[in-house]
Every structure is written in C-alpha cells, then in structure tokens.
Motif scaffolding. Structure first.
Motif, short mmCIF file in Angstrom:
data_model
loop_
_atom_site.label_atom_id
_atom_site.label_comp_id
_atom_site.label_asym_id
_atom_site.label_seq_id
_atom_site.Cartn_x
_atom_site.Cartn_y
_atom_site.Cartn_z
N THR A 36 -0.17 5.74 1.86
CA THR A 36 -0.56 5.44 3.24
C THR A 36 -1.48 6.52 3.83
O THR A 36 -2.32 6.20 4.68
CB THR A 36 0.68 5.24 4.12
N ASN A 56 -9.07 6.59 5.48
CA ASN A 56 -10.27 5.80 5.25
C ASN A 56 -10.39 4.54 6.09
O ASN A 56 -11.39 3.84 5.99
CB ASN A 56 -10.36 5.45 3.76
N THR A 57 -9.38 4.24 6.92
CA THR A 57 -9.44 2.99 7.68
C THR A 57 -9.18 3.12 9.18
O THR A 57 -9.55 2.23 9.93
CB THR A 57 -8.43 1.96 7.15
N ILE A 62 0.88 -1.17 0.00
CA ILE A 62 0.00 0.00 0.00
C ILE A 62 0.91 1.22 0.00
O ILE A 62 1.61 1.50 0.98
CB ILE A 62 -0.95 -0.03 1.21
N LYS A 90 -0.87 -6.67 6.16
CA LYS A 90 -0.74 -5.75 5.03
C LYS A 90 0.71 -5.27 4.96
O LYS A 90 1.41 -5.20 5.95
CB LYS A 90 -1.70 -4.59 5.18
N TYR A 109 -5.00 5.73 2.64
CA TYR A 109 -5.43 4.49 3.28
C TYR A 109 -5.77 4.75 4.75
O TYR A 109 -6.80 4.30 5.25
CB TYR A 109 -4.33 3.43 3.14
N GLU A 116 -2.92 -2.78 11.33
CA GLU A 116 -3.44 -3.48 10.16
C GLU A 116 -2.54 -4.68 9.84
O GLU A 116 -1.68 -4.62 8.96
CB GLU A 116 -3.50 -2.53 8.95
#
Length: 152
Positions: A16, A22-23, A13, A81, A19, A78
């Motif tokens: 970052t 949104n997470t 990913i 990942k 990401y 996470e």
C-alpha cells in the motif's frame, strides 16, 4: 458495507505504501474524514494537500504518513480496489468501520484485527459469506479462515 477477505486475495494490493506514493492526490486531504483519521492515528495536522504537520517529524509530505493512514486514505478514495488492511494497526479499525458505513468496502486481512470488544457492526466475511455483528461473532469465523491460511 464492510467485507473482509481473510488470507490471500488475488486482486488485493499488498504494498500500500508504494501504491499510495504513486496514486494519491492532494485533494484527498481536504475532506474532514481524512483530517480526522490523520489527527487520530498519526497525531498530525493537515496543513495542505502537500504538507502534514507531525509533532515528531515536523512538516512532512503525505508519503511520510504511517502505513495505516496511507491505507485508510486509499480505502476512502480508491473505490473498487481491495487493500491489504494488515498494514493497519488496531487503531485504524474504527476508521475502517466508518469508511464501510459510507460506501461498500472490501479489505484483505492476514491477521485478527480488533474492531472493539463492545462495538456493534455489520461485516461480511467473503470467504464463507458469513455476516457478523460483534467481535464475539467475528473471532471464530476469522480464526477458521486464518488457520486454513496457515495450513496451506
């Protein structure tokens, strides 16, 4: 254990910040490790999962933290990942090592990160499977794969 992939990694990913935006979950900011990383890297204090106190910016939402801290928080929270750690400065390196002691962590690097001249560690370089224990051992291995990346 910390594993590094130098150069392109298909499942990495790269963006970052997007990401993270949104997470992330407010609960991520409750752990002492998260608070220590934010204090050390951004010189900021966690007031809540929704508010960080920055000496430069005042009270900010988590989305305004530095790219390095956001990437560290993703690494911490996470699992499974692969994140682009080239968004992190060398001031994040000790925290990457710390996270790698707590869980299996694979990161992607597109530059030579310094993990400290006198720091001992155990890092696996995924590209060739080498295990290194110091910057003296890591530099020639990482240089080989980074130079291969430049030739492509």
């Amino acid at each position: 254990m910390l594993t590094i992939i130098y150069g392109d990694a298909e499942s990495s990913i790269y963006n970052t910040s997007v990401y993270f935006k949104n997470t992330y979950e407010p609960e991520w900011f409750a752990s002492e490790l998260a608070k220590e990383m934010i204090r050390d890297v951004d010189d900021s204090e966690v007031l809540s999962g929704e508010c960080i106190n920055s000496p430069v910016l005042g009270q900010i939402p988590p989305e305004r933290l530095s790219g390095g801290v956001k990437t560290l928080l993703l690494m911490l929270n996470e699992s499974g990942k692969i994140f682009n750690a080239s968004t992190c400065g060398d001031n994040c390196a000790k925290w990457i090592l710390e996270i790698g002691k707590k869980k299996d962590l694979t990161i992607n690097l597109r530059h030579m990160m310094s993990f400290g001249k006198n720091t001992e560690f155990e890092i696996k370089v995924e590209n060739g499977g080498e295990i290194v224990h110091s910057m003296k051992e890591l530099i020639p291995v990482a240089s080989k794969y980074l130079n291969e990346m430049k030739q492509e």
